[in-house]
Scaffold this motif. Structure first.
Motif, PDB file in Angstrom:
ATOM      1  N   GLU A   1      -8.349   3.983  -7.362  1.00 46.41           N
ATOM      2  CA  GLU A   1      -9.378   2.538  -6.507  1.00 46.41           C
ATOM      3  C   GLU A   1      -9.941   2.090  -8.579  1.00 46.41           C
ATOM      4  O   GLU A   1     -10.030   0.607  -7.998  1.00 46.41           O
ATOM      5  N   PHE A   2      -8.874   2.442  -8.828  1.00 42.48           N
ATOM      6  CA  PHE A   2      -9.214   2.153 -10.298  1.00 42.48           C
ATOM      7  C   PHE A   2      -8.198   0.869 -10.684  1.00 42.48           C
ATOM      8  O   PHE A   2      -8.302   0.297 -11.820  1.00 42.48           O
ATOM      9  N   ILE A   3      -6.957   1.627 -10.297  1.00 46.34           N
ATOM     10  CA  ILE A   3      -5.532   0.694 -10.741  1.00 46.34           C
ATOM     11  C   ILE A   3      -5.021  -0.846 -10.375  1.00 46.34           C
ATOM     12  O   ILE A   3      -5.795  -0.606  -9.831  1.00 46.34           O
ATOM     13  N   TYR A   4      -4.678  -0.966 -11.800  1.00 43.43           N
ATOM     14  CA  TYR A   4      -4.745  -2.363 -11.581  1.00 43.43           C
ATOM     15  C   TYR A   4      -3.801  -2.532 -10.682  1.00 43.43           C
ATOM     16  O   TYR A   4      -2.209  -2.877 -11.780  1.00 43.43           O
ATOM     17  N   LEU A   5      -3.161  -3.597  -9.933  1.00 40.70           N
ATOM     18  CA  LEU A   5      -2.343  -3.108  -9.495  1.00 40.70           C
ATOM     19  C   LEU A   5      -1.368  -4.647  -8.782  1.00 40.70           C
ATOM     20  O   LEU A   5      -2.224  -5.701  -8.711  1.00 40.70           O
TER      21      LEU A   5
ATOM     22  N   LYS B   1      -0.237  -3.614  -3.549  1.00 48.86           N
ATOM     23  CA  LYS B   1      -1.406  -2.968  -2.755  1.00 48.86           C
ATOM     24  C   LYS B   1      -1.168  -3.047  -0.956  1.00 48.86           C
ATOM     25  O   LYS B   1      -1.962  -1.719  -1.092  1.00 48.86           O
ATOM     26  N   VAL B   2      -0.667  -3.955  -0.957  1.00 46.35           N
ATOM     27  CA  VAL B   2       0.020  -4.004   0.389  1.00 46.35           C
ATOM     28  C   VAL B   2       0.245  -2.384   0.621  1.00 46.35           C
ATOM     29  O   VAL B   2       1.076  -2.499   2.216  1.00 46.35           O
ATOM     30  N   THR B   3       1.900  -2.274   0.047  1.00 45.80           N
ATOM     31  CA  THR B   3       2.426  -0.943   0.247  1.00 45.80           C
ATOM     32  C   THR B   3       1.753   0.011   0.032  1.00 45.80           C
ATOM     33  O   THR B   3       2.027   1.626  -0.091  1.00 45.80           O
ATOM     34  N   GLY B   4       0.630   0.632  -0.300  1.00 43.62           N
ATOM     35  CA  GLY B   4      -0.457   1.704  -0.708  1.00 43.62           C
ATOM     36  C   GLY B   4      -0.223   1.991  -2.108  1.00 43.62           C
ATOM     37  O   GLY B   4      -0.448   2.940  -1.988  1.00 43.62           O
ATOM     38  N   GLY B   5      -0.194   1.073  -2.604  1.00 41.50           N
ATOM     39  CA  GLY B   5       0.260   1.724  -3.828  1.00 41.50           C
ATOM     40  C   GLY B   5      -0.598   2.738  -5.035  1.00 41.50           C
ATOM     41  O   GLY B   5      -0.204   3.457  -5.575  1.00 41.50           O
TER      42      GLY B   5
ATOM     43  N   ASP C   1       2.866   9.221  11.163  1.00 41.53           N
ATOM     44  CA  ASP C   1       1.119   8.498  11.240  1.00 41.53           C
ATOM     45  C   ASP C   1       1.160   7.724  10.020  1.00 41.53           C
ATOM     46  O   ASP C   1       0.897   7.676   9.672  1.00 41.53           O
ATOM     47  N   GLY C   2       0.260   6.493  11.038  1.00 44.29           N
ATOM     48  CA  GLY C   2      -0.715   5.449  10.247  1.00 44.29           C
ATOM     49  C   GLY C   2       0.641   4.463  10.262  1.00 44.29           C
ATOM     50  O   GLY C   2       2.202   4.574  10.832  1.00 44.29           O
ATOM     51  N   PRO C   3       0.659   2.931   9.219  1.00 45.90           N
ATOM     52  CA  PRO C   3       1.663   1.997   9.127  1.00 45.90           C
ATOM     53  C   PRO C   3       2.629   2.299   8.318  1.00 45.90           C
ATOM     54  O   PRO C   3       2.802   3.641   7.544  1.00 45.90           O
ATOM     55  N   ASP C   4       3.870   1.377   8.483  1.00 49.46           N
ATOM     56  CA  ASP C   4       4.262   1.607   6.707  1.00 49.46           C
ATOM     57  C   ASP C   4       4.175   1.689   5.788  1.00 49.46           C
ATOM     58  O   ASP C   4       5.143   1.998   5.236  1.00 49.46           O
TER      59      ASP C   4
END
Length: 233
Positions: free
Chosen positions: A94-98, A103-107, A181-184
């Motif tokens: 949660e603290f990583i600057y992405l 961000k949208v690919t679950g980085g 399971d879950g979004p891509d």
């Protein structure tokens, strides 16, 4: 309490603000913000500090282990899987600057990004405090893993071991049933290992391969017990 203060509290170390921000700056964020410095140099440094600290700790604390066994334990606790597990336990993601793409690919939950960031944080600890505090920081991170048999097997190819064991006991064909399971962009996989039609273990992971390896590791625990061996005799 600021987010950075919260992270430092979780880590149990002091890192100056500039170095900490650098350690948390992924290249995707740097690219989207004019090519600012990334955490990759700190990651490079942290990798060396991690390797040395773990090697010294194992050498001192396990005097009866052979060189080969020491190497296996070191490989397990410095693996991407082990470092990512530490990062998840501490909530580092949660603290990583992405960048937006990551961000949208679950980085923030990707094992590779989490492991690289942990190495960068180790490097940052060394830069801010010197070798001894950095060494103590590493030891504190990896000691719980050294007591975890599953983690120590992280560098082991459990699928190969299970294949050999099943063949030696003539248990039947091996099949991994995998579901996602879950979004891509944040998919989780669960694998169930079947040998001769009998379920022996399940495992989860962020990839099919990781889930299969975990299911094989769990199956090894079952097949390694005396009761399981006698049941198959």
């Amino acid at each position: 309490m600021s987010p950075h203060d919260e992270l430092l509290k979780r880590l149990g170390v002091d890192i100056d603000a500039e170095t900490l921000r650098l350690a948390l700056t992924h290249r995707s964020f740097a690219y989207e913000n004019g090519g600012i410095p990334t955490n990759e140099r700190l990651e490079f440094l942290g990798d060396s500090v991690l390797g040395f600290s773990v090697t010294e700790h194992l050498y001192r604390e396990y005097p009866d282990l052979s060189e080969g066994d020491l190497a296996k334990r070191r490989a397990a606790v410095v693996s991407t899987r082990a470092l990512a597990s530490i990062a998840r336990r501490l909530g580092v993601g949660e603290f990583i600057y992405l960048g937006q793409g990551e961000k949208v690919t679950g980085g923030k939950n990707k094992s590779s990004i989490l492991a690289d960031t942990m190495e960068a944080l180790i490097g940052a600890t060394y830069i801010s405090n010197g070798l001894e505090p950095a060494r103590q920081f590493v030891v504190g991170l990896i000691e719980p893993l050294l007591a975890d048999a599953a983690v120590l097997g992280a560098g082991t190819d459990w699928k190969t071991h299970i294949q050999e064991l099943a063949a030696s006991r003539q248990l039947g064909p091996i099949h991994y049933a995998v579901i996602g399971d879950g979004p891509d962009h944040a998919r989780t996989y669960t694998a169930t290992l079947l040998i001769g039609g009998t379920e022996y273990g399940t495992g989860t992971g962020n990839s099919k391969k990781e889930a299969e390896q975990q299911s094989a590791a769990n199956a090894w625990k079952v097949l390694g017990t005396d009761s399981a061996a006698s049941a198959q005799a």
